[in-house]
Design an enzyme around this catalytic site. Sequence first.
Site, PDB file in Angstrom:
ATOM      1  N   HIS A  18      14.711 -13.536   7.929  1.00 24.56           N
ATOM      2  CA  HIS A  18      13.693 -14.650   8.215  1.00 24.56           C
ATOM      3  C   HIS A  18      13.755 -16.011   8.977  1.00 24.56           C
ATOM      4  O   HIS A  18      13.355 -16.913   9.617  1.00 24.56           O
ATOM      5  CB  HIS A  18      12.659 -14.072   7.767  1.00 24.56           C
ATOM      6  CG  HIS A  18      11.994 -12.178   8.323  1.00 24.56           C
ATOM      7  ND1 HIS A  18      12.479 -12.201   9.864  1.00 24.56           N
ATOM      8  CD2 HIS A  18      11.485 -11.441   7.809  1.00 24.56           C
ATOM      9  CE1 HIS A  18      11.710 -10.716  10.235  1.00 24.56           C
ATOM     10  NE2 HIS A  18      11.308 -10.125   9.382  1.00 24.56           N
TER      11      HIS A  18
ATOM     12  N   GLU B 134       5.465 -12.159  12.391  1.00 26.15           N
ATOM     13  CA  GLU B 134       4.864 -10.739  12.966  1.00 26.15           C
ATOM     14  C   GLU B 134       4.055 -11.013  12.637  1.00 26.15           C
ATOM     15  O   GLU B 134       2.844  -9.180  13.251  1.00 26.15           O
ATOM     16  CB  GLU B 134       5.532  -9.765  11.991  1.00 26.15           C
ATOM     17  CG  GLU B 134       7.028  -9.223  12.400  1.00 26.15           C
ATOM     18  CD  GLU B 134       7.983  -8.786  11.177  1.00 26.15           C
ATOM     19  OE1 GLU B 134       7.466  -7.194  10.943  1.00 26.15           O
ATOM     20  OE2 GLU B 134       8.681  -8.477  11.003  1.00 26.15           O
TER      21      GLU B 134
ATOM     22  N   HIS C  36       0.750  -0.941  -0.156  1.00 21.89           N
ATOM     23  CA  HIS C  36       0.558  -0.372   0.325  1.00 21.89           C
ATOM     24  C   HIS C  36       1.201   1.435  -0.304  1.00 21.89           C
ATOM     25  O   HIS C  36       0.452   2.069  -0.609  1.00 21.89           O
ATOM     26  CB  HIS C  36      -0.988   0.258   0.594  1.00 21.89           C
ATOM     27  CG  HIS C  36      -2.452  -0.922   0.601  1.00 21.89           C
ATOM     28  ND1 HIS C  36      -2.248  -2.290   0.816  1.00 21.89           N
ATOM     29  CD2 HIS C  36      -3.240  -0.616  -0.140  1.00 21.89           C
ATOM     30  CE1 HIS C  36      -3.175  -2.555   0.634  1.00 21.89           C
ATOM     31  NE2 HIS C  36      -4.123  -1.696   0.055  1.00 21.89           N
TER      32      HIS C  36
ATOM     33  N   HIS D 177       5.777 -13.554   6.607  1.00 22.49           N
ATOM     34  CA  HIS D 177       6.259 -12.725   6.393  1.00 22.49           C
ATOM     35  C   HIS D 177       5.381 -12.524   8.293  1.00 22.49           C
ATOM     36  O   HIS D 177       5.423 -12.019   8.825  1.00 22.49           O
ATOM     37  CB  HIS D 177       6.446 -11.904   6.169  1.00 22.49           C
ATOM     38  CG  HIS D 177       7.407 -10.534   6.783  1.00 22.49           C
ATOM     39  ND1 HIS D 177       6.678  -9.469   7.475  1.00 22.49           N
ATOM     40  CD2 HIS D 177       8.737 -10.425   6.605  1.00 22.49           C
ATOM     41  CE1 HIS D 177       7.714  -8.515   8.075  1.00 22.49           C
ATOM     42  NE2 HIS D 177       8.709  -9.383   7.927  1.00 22.49           N
TER      43      HIS D 177
HETATM   44 CO    CO Z   1      10.092  -8.061   8.370  1.00 22.21          CO
END
Ligand code: CO
Length: 296
Positions: free
Chosen positions: A243, A211, A124, A181
């Site tokens: 990650h 997350e 976005h 993610h």
């Molecule tokens: Co990240």
Amino acid sequence: MLSMKKNILISIPAIFMSFCLCAVVLAGDHGHKTPKKVGILLVAFGSSLPGAQVSFDNIENTTKAAYPDIPLRWAYTSHIIRKKLAKQGRHLDSPEVALAKMQDEGFTHVAVQSLHTIGGAEYHDLRRTVGAFKAIGGFQRILLGNPLLATQQDMQLAVAATLKTIPQDRQKSDAVVLMGHGTHHPSNAFYAALMWQLQLKDPNVFIGTVEGYPAADDIREILLQKKIKKAYLMPFMSVAGDHAKNDMAGDEDDSWKSIFTKAGIQCVPILKGTAEYPDFVDIWVSHIRGPLSHFD
Ligand code: CO
């Protein structure tokens, strides 16, 4: 007296001619005579790990093969990664700088392709940048292509692509845990939606997130309920970056490997990003067709 009159007669056509010349130059500058120039801008979060380049090269080669006549540019949204790369002598642009350069190069139509997995916060932000260039009239047309998961067709293709990435030696009783993610953005729901569609085909495939929801602990509880003894861990991110290396497969106490191992589940981490597999790359690259189809 006579010579003055002659001078005026000569200068009238000269003034007229220079006016015409100006008019032609101005018309060119105002876009009427600007030749159409179509370009593609690929936008990723970016990664500074050398292994990540496999994913980006894969996307670039597939894009070039699909649209061989259209010039290609890259942008990374992550400021931190651009800074790290600059120190290594690799200069990547932000989407804003890349688009300003493309404007300067005379591009009139730009297809901006998001290489994000879901339409979350970063997607976005990119939409806003595209909107800003639209508002200032930077191009005749500038359009943004969907991320990996947007339509139901994307979901079906992603289910098929995911099932293909599962290692051959995995037994049906072994779990496959994908690490997405995750985000605070409402689009986080895509992960659970995809997991549900995956489980219609293979009940032991799970998607957790770093997350967002579901978290590693949520997945661990389900694995224990289902009495799973072994799990393949795979990143559900375009790049097997930080990650995947640390949060998924790392040796620290809070890595997914450690969390599941402590629960008695044997872990097999696989460090390969989704953009290393052609079936995923094809979904992204086919999305560029959306903006391009509006440029005719
Ligand atoms: Co990240």
